[in-house]
Scaffold this motif. Sequence first.
Motif, short mmCIF file in Angstrom:
data_model
loop_
_atom_site.label_atom_id
_atom_site.label_comp_id
_atom_site.label_asym_id
_atom_site.label_seq_id
_atom_site.Cartn_x
_atom_site.Cartn_y
_atom_site.Cartn_z
N LEU A 160 47.26 -22.42 -0.39
CA LEU A 160 46.19 -22.01 -1.20
C LEU A 160 46.25 -20.37 -1.03
CD1 LEU A 160 43.77 -22.51 -3.21
CD2 LEU A 160 42.51 -22.79 -1.32
N ARG A 161 46.61 -19.94 0.19
CA ARG A 161 46.76 -18.47 0.51
C ARG A 161 47.79 -17.99 -0.33
NH1 ARG A 161 45.23 -18.79 5.62
NH2 ARG A 161 47.28 -19.49 6.22
N ASP A 162 48.79 -18.45 -0.21
CA ASP A 162 50.09 -17.88 -0.90
C ASP A 162 49.91 -17.97 -2.56
OD1 ASP A 162 51.31 -18.05 1.32
OD2 ASP A 162 52.67 -19.75 0.98
N GLU A 163 49.25 -18.90 -3.01
CA GLU A 163 48.91 -18.89 -4.41
C GLU A 163 47.73 -17.69 -4.91
OE1 GLU A 163 50.13 -20.55 -6.81
OE2 GLU A 163 51.55 -21.50 -5.38
N SER A 164 46.93 -17.51 -3.89
CA SER A 164 45.94 -16.75 -4.00
C SER A 164 46.66 -15.16 -3.97
CB SER A 164 44.63 -16.67 -3.03
OG SER A 164 45.22 -16.30 -1.67
N ALA A 165 47.56 -14.96 -3.08
CA ALA A 165 48.20 -13.61 -3.16
C ALA A 165 49.10 -13.41 -4.38
CB ALA A 165 49.32 -13.80 -1.87
N LYS A 166 49.60 -14.54 -4.81
CA LYS A 166 50.50 -14.63 -6.26
C LYS A 166 49.52 -14.17 -7.25
CE LYS A 166 53.95 -18.02 -5.05
NZ LYS A 166 54.16 -19.49 -5.23
N LEU A 167 48.51 -14.74 -7.06
CA LEU A 167 47.42 -14.30 -8.34
C LEU A 167 47.23 -12.81 -8.10
CD1 LEU A 167 45.62 -15.10 -10.69
CD2 LEU A 167 43.90 -15.91 -9.03
N ALA A 168 46.86 -12.54 -6.97
CA ALA A 168 46.51 -10.94 -7.04
C ALA A 168 47.54 -10.17 -7.38
CB ALA A 168 45.98 -10.75 -5.45
N ALA A 169 48.84 -10.48 -7.18
CA ALA A 169 50.09 -9.66 -7.40
C ALA A 169 50.22 -9.78 -8.96
CB ALA A 169 51.22 -10.24 -6.71
N THR A 170 49.83 -10.81 -9.57
CA THR A 170 50.08 -10.72 -11.36
C THR A 170 49.03 -10.16 -11.79
OG1 THR A 170 49.11 -13.19 -11.28
CG2 THR A 170 51.47 -12.98 -11.03
N ALA A 171 47.86 -10.23 -11.09
CA ALA A 171 46.84 -9.52 -11.76
C ALA A 171 47.06 -7.99 -11.79
CB ALA A 171 45.30 -9.95 -11.41
N THR A 172 47.71 -7.44 -10.90
CA THR A 172 47.85 -6.07 -10.88
C THR A 172 48.81 -5.46 -11.89
OG1 THR A 172 49.36 -6.05 -9.02
CG2 THR A 172 47.26 -6.05 -8.38
N CYS A 173 49.55 -6.40 -12.60
CA CYS A 173 50.56 -5.85 -13.65
C CYS A 173 50.08 -4.78 -14.68
CB CYS A 173 51.34 -7.05 -14.29
SG CYS A 173 51.99 -8.26 -13.49
N PRO A 174 50.80 -3.78 -14.93
CA PRO A 174 50.28 -2.81 -15.70
C PRO A 174 50.40 -3.06 -16.98
CG PRO A 174 52.43 -1.98 -14.89
CD PRO A 174 52.20 -3.52 -14.12
N SER A 175 49.46 -2.32 -17.94
CA SER A 175 49.44 -2.81 -19.32
C SER A 175 48.91 -1.32 -20.15
CB SER A 175 48.28 -3.80 -19.67
OG SER A 175 48.08 -4.05 -21.02
N THR A 176 49.29 -1.03 -21.30
CA THR A 176 48.54 0.02 -22.10
C THR A 176 47.41 -0.38 -22.61
OG1 THR A 176 50.01 -0.87 -24.07
CG2 THR A 176 50.99 0.71 -22.64
N ASN A 177 46.83 -1.64 -22.84
CA ASN A 177 45.64 -1.88 -23.36
C ASN A 177 44.54 -1.74 -22.25
OD1 ASN A 177 43.38 -3.40 -24.22
ND2 ASN A 177 44.34 -4.84 -25.03
N THR A 178 43.82 -0.85 -22.30
CA THR A 178 42.53 -0.46 -21.60
C THR A 178 41.86 -1.50 -21.17
OG1 THR A 178 41.16 0.46 -23.01
CG2 THR A 178 42.83 2.01 -21.81
N ALA A 179 41.40 -2.39 -22.08
CA ALA A 179 40.56 -3.57 -21.78
C ALA A 179 41.45 -4.73 -21.12
CB ALA A 179 40.24 -4.35 -23.36
N ALA A 180 42.64 -4.77 -21.15
CA ALA A 180 43.26 -5.55 -20.34
C ALA A 180 43.53 -5.28 -19.09
CB ALA A 180 44.95 -5.99 -21.19
N VAL A 181 43.71 -3.64 -18.90
CA VAL A 181 43.80 -3.02 -17.64
C VAL A 181 42.42 -3.49 -16.95
CG1 VAL A 181 43.80 -0.82 -16.07
CG2 VAL A 181 45.38 -1.39 -18.33
N ALA A 182 41.31 -3.24 -17.38
CA ALA A 182 40.06 -3.45 -16.77
C ALA A 182 39.95 -5.04 -16.39
CB ALA A 182 38.91 -3.33 -17.74
N ARG A 183 40.17 -5.98 -17.10
CA ARG A 183 40.07 -7.34 -16.97
C ARG A 183 41.29 -7.67 -15.59
NH1 ARG A 183 40.52 -7.96 -22.36
NH2 ARG A 183 42.44 -8.61 -22.44
N GLY A 184 42.46 -7.04 -15.71
CA GLY A 184 43.13 -7.21 -14.58
C GLY A 184 42.75 -6.49 -13.32
#
Length: 100
Positions: free
Chosen positions: A27-51
């Motif tokens: 579970l700790r590994d999966e939460s770390a993966k989730l945190a890593a994928t949630a930080t992916c950059p985007s040009t959409n400001t709404a998507a960035v805020a959600r991320g």
Amino acid sequence: MTKSKSECFQVNEETKIVDAGVAATRLRDESAKLAATATCPSTNTAAVARGQAATRAAMVLSDLLDRSVATNRELAQAYDRARNAGQQCGREYDAMMPSG
């Protein structure tokens, strides 16, 4: 040699502890993966805020999980100490009782 009921109980409890540790690590590994994928950059400001919000939430959940695991380990150690003390008390009581 046949195991006593208390020995079987102890083996069963130890197995549960190991299984819980493996699940917590997964579970700790999966939460770390989730945190890593949630930080992916985007040009959409709404998507960035959600991320960013998702990253914060994932980090909070990861921290809570770590605290929970630490607390559970402390509780397991306290349980083990109490169980051992109770077993010792029982042995001492049995030793004091007259046989037969």
